[in-house]
Design an enzyme around this catalytic site. Structure first.
Site, PDB file in Angstrom:
ATOM      1  N   CYS A  70     -14.041 -13.766  17.959  1.00 26.49           N
ATOM      2  CA  CYS A  70     -13.150 -12.773  17.353  1.00 26.49           C
ATOM      3  C   CYS A  70     -12.007 -12.411  18.296  1.00 26.49           C
ATOM      4  CB  CYS A  70     -13.933 -11.521  16.965  1.00 26.49           C
ATOM      5  SG  CYS A  70     -14.731 -10.704  18.365  1.00 26.49           S
TER       6      CYS A  70
ATOM      7  N   GLN B   1     -20.525  -9.253   9.991  1.00 26.74           N
ATOM      8  CA  GLN B   1     -19.174  -9.729   9.727  1.00 26.74           C
ATOM      9  C   GLN B   1     -18.515  -8.773   8.732  1.00 26.74           C
ATOM     10  OE1 GLN B   1     -17.532 -12.115  11.186  1.00 26.74           O
ATOM     11  NE2 GLN B   1     -19.226 -12.949  12.387  1.00 26.74           N
TER      12      GLN B   1
ATOM     13  N   CYS C 109       0.832  -1.204   0.000  1.00 25.67           N
ATOM     14  CA  CYS C 109       0.000   0.000   0.000  1.00 25.67           C
ATOM     15  C   CYS C 109       0.867   1.255   0.000  1.00 25.67           C
ATOM     16  CB  CYS C 109      -0.911   0.007   1.226  1.00 25.67           C
ATOM     17  SG  CYS C 109      -1.932   1.498   1.351  1.00 25.67           S
TER      18      CYS C 109
END
Length: 428
Positions: free
Chosen positions: A381, A265, A67
């Site tokens: 999570c 999600q 990136c």
């Protein structure tokens, strides 16, 4: 300036090194074995940290970040690590966390990790400010209030980056000068949901005035935005401003209307991977299921498709209302933290699916451990709270049969875990 050698990468992705006087220092974006010249600083909590001034001897694991904004953006944490090394590090990190709570003899071999690709994140929150007659819109730099005005983000759905550019002219009329707001965007079936958080418009109180309403109206009709809501501060419930048509999500054959700022999600691909893993673990012949922390019915919908009778328990009244509007009458508003289901309430279920928030489900796990439910599928999570709760289930007579890591958060330190438990010892 200090020269150090990095010994390890910590749980939060920082390189760990030791100064000559023995003090530990945590270094952003450093890798094991590297020799670095660093500048030291202390955080508000007193931790000693370092920033890299020069990489004297790089690690073989170091890679060029894909990136262009990685040096200035605070979003991703691990793009400087080669992909294979990154995946191995994340797997080892999760395995290490689990081993702190689960005996090695109770920990099964891992099923192959699932990695969700970049460019699939369907929700994003941009920080936004109007300054010098320009909209700056991006992410906060790490440990800074500075906003990086990104033009590309590799982790999110490209649709969201296109919409980001579409809405900038309208935000010029909505955002107050030099006041930071948040703009939440989420891809749903039927269009893009937008929630603005913070003071807006010309009104001194910062509530939406006529000019804001007018700009929002044009934004709704001239961009891919299908719904716009607003709230003054985080944690407040969004107020619907305008909606072109209802937005929804699919969970199997269940079509669920989705309220503003709904927690889903992070990607469709990740949701489908989790749902498939859960359905593969549902015992053959199961008839009744309890979906705990059911949200907007991700697992409820798929279990309904398999003809299971599903009771969905969820504390978010908006999510419960949405499930009922979708036709699932067995959606129950229930605070499982205050009132965990006990053995009597759990009796008769063939399988429990639970997907709690990051805090885990300590008390609910205690109750399940004392129940007779044959199969428990735990989606988490947070590997740390999963490990804690898994330890209690194992103590209560369950075997951890399978475990799998799902990486929905590429280039981050976060990972999801799916564990399947089967009752080994009947409750006395």
């Amino acid at each position: 300036m200090h020269r150090v050698k990095v010994s390890d990468v910590g749980q939060k992705g920082d390189g760990v090194a030791h100064l000559d006087d023995g003090r530990t220092v945590f270094i952003d974006r450093a890798l094991p074995g590297e020799l670095l010249d660093i500048k030291l600083f202390k955080t508000k909590d007193g931790a000693l940290r370092g920033t890299i001034a020069e990489v004297v001897a790089p690690s073989p694991q170091r890679a060029q970040a894909p990136c262009p904004h990685y040096d200035t953006c605070g979003g991703c944490q691990m793009q400087h690590m080669a992909q294979d090394a990154y995946r191995a590090w994340k797997h080892d990190k999760v395995e290490s966390i689990l081993s702190q709570h689960i005996d090695e003899f109770d920990l099964p071999d891992f099923s192959p990790d699932i990695s969700i690709p970049a460019g699939t994140r369907r929700r994003v929150t941009f920080a936004c400010v109007k300054t010098n007659n320009k909209i700056v819109m991006g992410y906060h730099k790490r440990r800074s209030k500075h906003i990086s005005d990104i033009h590309e983000c590799l982790i999110v759905d490209p649709v969201l980056m296109r919409v980001r550019e579409q809405i900038k002219p309208y935000l010029m009329e909505i955002v107050k000068d030099n006041r930071v707001i948040d703009v939440f965007l989420q891809v749903l079936d039927g269009g893009i949901d937008c929630v603005i958080t913070g003071p807006v418009g010309k009104d001194k109180k910062g509530v939406p005035d006529f000019s804001v309403q007018e700009a929002c109206g044009r934004m709704l009709h001239e961009t891919d935005i299908a719904r716009i809501s607003w709230r003054m501060r985080e944690r407040a419930e969004p107020e619907l401003l305008l909606e072109a048509h209802p937005l929804f999500k699919r969970a199997g054959a269940l079509q669920v209307p989705v309220p503003p700022l709904a927690f889903l999600q992070p990607s469709r691909e990740g949701e489908e991977a989790l749902a498939q893993a859960v359905m593969n673990a549902v015992p053959e012949g199961a008839k009744r299921a309890a979906d705990l922390f059911a949200g907007h019915g991700t697992f409820t919908g798929y279990m309904r498709d398999k003809k299971l009778q599903v009771d969905a328990f969820e504390n978010d009244k908006r999510a419960v209302a949405a499930l009922r509007r979708a036709g699932h009458a067995q959606a129950k508003e229930w605070d499982l933290f205050k009132y965990p289901l006990d053995g009597k309430e759990l009796s008769g279920y063939d399988v429990i699916v639970l997907d709690p928030p990051r805090a885990g489900a300590r008390d609910q796990a205690e109750c399940i451990a004392r129940s007779q439910v044959p199969c428990v599928i735990y989606v988490s999570c947070n590997p740390s709270t999963f490990a804690r709760d898994a330890g209690r289930l194992i103590e209560g007579g369950y075997d951890l049969k399978t475990i799998q890591i799902v990486d929905q958060f590429i280039w981050s330190t976060h990972a999801e875990v799916i564990g399947v438990f089967e009752r080994r010892v009947p409750v006395a």
